[in-house]
Each structure stands twice: as C-alpha cells, then as structure tokens.
Design a protein around this motif. Structure first.
Motif, PDB file in Angstrom:
ATOM      1  N   MET A 232      -1.298  17.812  -9.871  1.00 53.72           N
ATOM      2  CA  MET A 232      -1.291  17.904  -8.404  1.00 53.72           C
ATOM      3  C   MET A 232      -1.831  16.621  -7.772  1.00 53.72           C
ATOM      4  N   VAL A 233      -2.905  16.100  -8.343  1.00 58.08           N
ATOM      5  CA  VAL A 233      -3.459  14.834  -7.844  1.00 58.08           C
ATOM      6  C   VAL A 233      -2.462  13.708  -8.078  1.00 58.08           C
ATOM      7  N   GLY A 234      -1.816  13.702  -9.240  1.00 62.35           N
ATOM      8  CA  GLY A 234      -0.822  12.678  -9.543  1.00 62.35           C
ATOM      9  C   GLY A 234       0.367  12.726  -8.598  1.00 62.35           C
ATOM     10  N   ALA A 235       0.829  13.930  -8.283  1.00 65.65           N
ATOM     11  CA  ALA A 235       1.950  14.070  -7.351  1.00 65.65           C
ATOM     12  C   ALA A 235       1.553  13.588  -5.960  1.00 65.65           C
ATOM     13  N   TYR A 236       0.352  13.935  -5.540  1.00 66.64           N
ATOM     14  CA  TYR A 236      -0.127  13.485  -4.226  1.00 66.64           C
ATOM     15  C   TYR A 236      -0.203  11.964  -4.175  1.00 66.64           C
ATOM     16  N   ARG A 237      -0.783  11.364  -5.225  1.00 68.78           N
ATOM     17  CA  ARG A 237      -0.918   9.899  -5.256  1.00 68.78           C
ATOM     18  C   ARG A 237       0.460   9.219  -5.309  1.00 68.78           C
ATOM     19  N   TYR A 238       1.398   9.810  -6.027  1.00 70.35           N
ATOM     20  CA  TYR A 238       2.739   9.217  -6.116  1.00 70.35           C
ATOM     21  C   TYR A 238       3.431   9.226  -4.753  1.00 70.35           C
ATOM     22  N   TYR A 239       3.304  10.318  -4.033  1.00 67.75           N
ATOM     23  CA  TYR A 239       3.934  10.399  -2.717  1.00 67.75           C
ATOM     24  C   TYR A 239       3.158   9.643  -1.649  1.00 67.75           C
ATOM     25  N   GLU A 240       1.929   9.264  -1.933  1.00 63.00           N
ATOM     26  CA  GLU A 240       1.151   8.463  -0.988  1.00 63.00           C
ATOM     27  C   GLU A 240       1.402   6.960  -1.137  1.00 63.00           C
ATOM     28  N   PHE A 241       2.218   6.553  -2.098  1.00 56.60           N
ATOM     29  CA  PHE A 241       2.506   5.129  -2.293  1.00 56.60           C
ATOM     30  C   PHE A 241       3.144   4.557  -1.038  1.00 56.60           C
ATOM     31  N   ARG A 242       2.681   3.371  -0.655  1.00 53.31           N
ATOM     32  CA  ARG A 242       3.198   2.716   0.548  1.00 53.31           C
ATOM     33  C   ARG A 242       4.094   1.547   0.174  1.00 53.31           C
ATOM     34  N   CYS A 243       5.166   1.399   0.932  1.00 48.71           N
ATOM     35  CA  CYS A 243       6.139   0.331   0.718  1.00 48.71           C
ATOM     36  C   CYS A 243       5.456  -1.022   0.926  1.00 48.71           C
ATOM     37  N   PRO A 244       5.679  -1.979   0.013  1.00 53.10           N
ATOM     38  CA  PRO A 244       5.056  -3.285   0.201  1.00 53.10           C
ATOM     39  C   PRO A 244       5.642  -4.076   1.376  1.00 53.10           C
ATOM     40  N   ARG A 245       6.834  -3.737   1.827  1.00 51.59           N
ATOM     41  CA  ARG A 245       7.441  -4.468   2.945  1.00 51.59           C
ATOM     42  C   ARG A 245       6.981  -3.918   4.295  1.00 51.59           C
ATOM     43  N   CYS A 246       7.156  -2.627   4.530  1.00 50.87           N
ATOM     44  CA  CYS A 246       6.890  -2.057   5.853  1.00 50.87           C
ATOM     45  C   CYS A 246       5.571  -1.300   5.935  1.00 50.87           C
TER      46      CYS A 246
ATOM     47  N   ASP B 200      12.510   4.985   2.486  1.00 49.55           N
ATOM     48  CA  ASP B 200      13.245   5.700   3.526  1.00 49.55           C
ATOM     49  C   ASP B 200      13.075   5.054   4.893  1.00 49.55           C
ATOM     50  N   SER B 201      12.101   4.166   5.046  1.00 52.72           N
ATOM     51  CA  SER B 201      11.888   3.514   6.339  1.00 52.72           C
ATOM     52  C   SER B 201      12.671   2.212   6.477  1.00 52.72           C
ATOM     53  N   CYS B 202      12.530   1.316   5.495  1.00 51.11           N
ATOM     54  CA  CYS B 202      13.160  -0.010   5.625  1.00 51.11           C
ATOM     55  C   CYS B 202      14.287  -0.248   4.633  1.00 51.11           C
ATOM     56  N   GLY B 203      14.485   0.637   3.662  1.00 48.56           N
ATOM     57  CA  GLY B 203      15.582   0.501   2.709  1.00 48.56           C
ATOM     58  C   GLY B 203      15.302  -0.402   1.535  1.00 48.56           C
ATOM     59  N   LEU B 204      14.062  -0.845   1.357  1.00 48.67           N
ATOM     60  CA  LEU B 204      13.716  -1.712   0.233  1.00 48.67           C
ATOM     61  C   LEU B 204      13.906  -0.953  -1.077  1.00 48.67           C
ATOM     62  N   ALA B 205      14.641  -1.566  -2.006  1.00 46.91           N
ATOM     63  CA  ALA B 205      14.869  -0.943  -3.307  1.00 46.91           C
ATOM     64  C   ALA B 205      13.604  -1.027  -4.150  1.00 46.91           C
ATOM     65  N   ALA B 206      13.403  -0.033  -4.989  1.00 44.30           N
ATOM     66  CA  ALA B 206      12.248  -0.035  -5.880  1.00 44.30           C
ATOM     67  C   ALA B 206      12.302  -1.255  -6.786  1.00 44.30           C
ATOM     68  N   ASN B 207      11.155  -1.854  -7.024  1.00 45.48           N
ATOM     69  CA  ASN B 207      10.981  -3.033  -7.872  1.00 45.48           C
ATOM     70  C   ASN B 207      11.617  -4.293  -7.308  1.00 45.48           C
TER      71      ASN B 207
END
Length: 99
Positions: free
Chosen positions: A47-61, A81-88
């Motif tokens: 549960m903590v891992g899922a929360y932390r994963y979804y709390e990741f912030r985009c490095p661009r926006c 979902d905000s700026c369209g930056l692809a992962a990695n």
C-alpha cells in the motif's frame, strides 16, 4: 546538477518506487498462507509502495505523472497525463559546450 542529470535521477527514483511495489506484492503473495503477520507487513508495504508510485512527479511539469481521479483509475500509460512526457525521456540537448 544539469537538467539531464535531474531527469535521470527522477526516472531512477520512479524505477525504484516500482521495484519496491513489486517486491511488496510478490512478498505478500508468497507469505499470505504461511504467515499472516508477515503477509500483513508485506500488504502494508504494498500500500505504501502504491501510494509512493502514484505520488511520483513529472520532471518536466512537476505535476503527478499518473494522476489518480476519484471516478476512475488510470493505469500506467508510460506518459505524463499533464504534459505528455514519455517515461525515461531526457531533455533535448541545448548544444552548449560542444565544439
């Protein structure tokens, strides 16, 4: 720290968060029948891992990479979902310093 290094560090953090989540889920799956106390610890870790994963912030926006709306769950699409930056993805080279 350069912009490129900041992106690399952010993507490494995202991979570490996903790894933590996967380890907790697998640990829960393997211990659920043998030891309920250890399985409970793994469940809390998941549960903590899922929360932390979804709390990741985009490095661009700097917004949540995977926003979590109340009416539906979006699974990881590999894009912000905000700026369209692809992962990695890394920032484009500015060409400064190359001779």
């Amino acid at each position: 720290m350069s912009e490129r290094d900041r992106y690399i560090k952010a993507w490494d953090d995202r991979r570490a968060r996903l790894f933590m989540l996967c380890v907790a889920v697998v640990g829960f799956a393997f211990t659920v029948r043998s030891s309920p106390w250890i399985a409970g610890a793994f469940f809390i870790g998941a549960m903590v891992g899922a929360y932390r994963y979804y709390e990741f912030r985009c490095p661009r926006c700097d917004r949540h990479f995977l926003p979590f709306p109340r009416d539906q769950i979006f699974f990881d699409t590999g894009r912000c979902d905000s700026c369209g930056l692809a992962a990695n993805a890394l920032p484009p080279d500015d060409g400064g310093g190359a001779a």
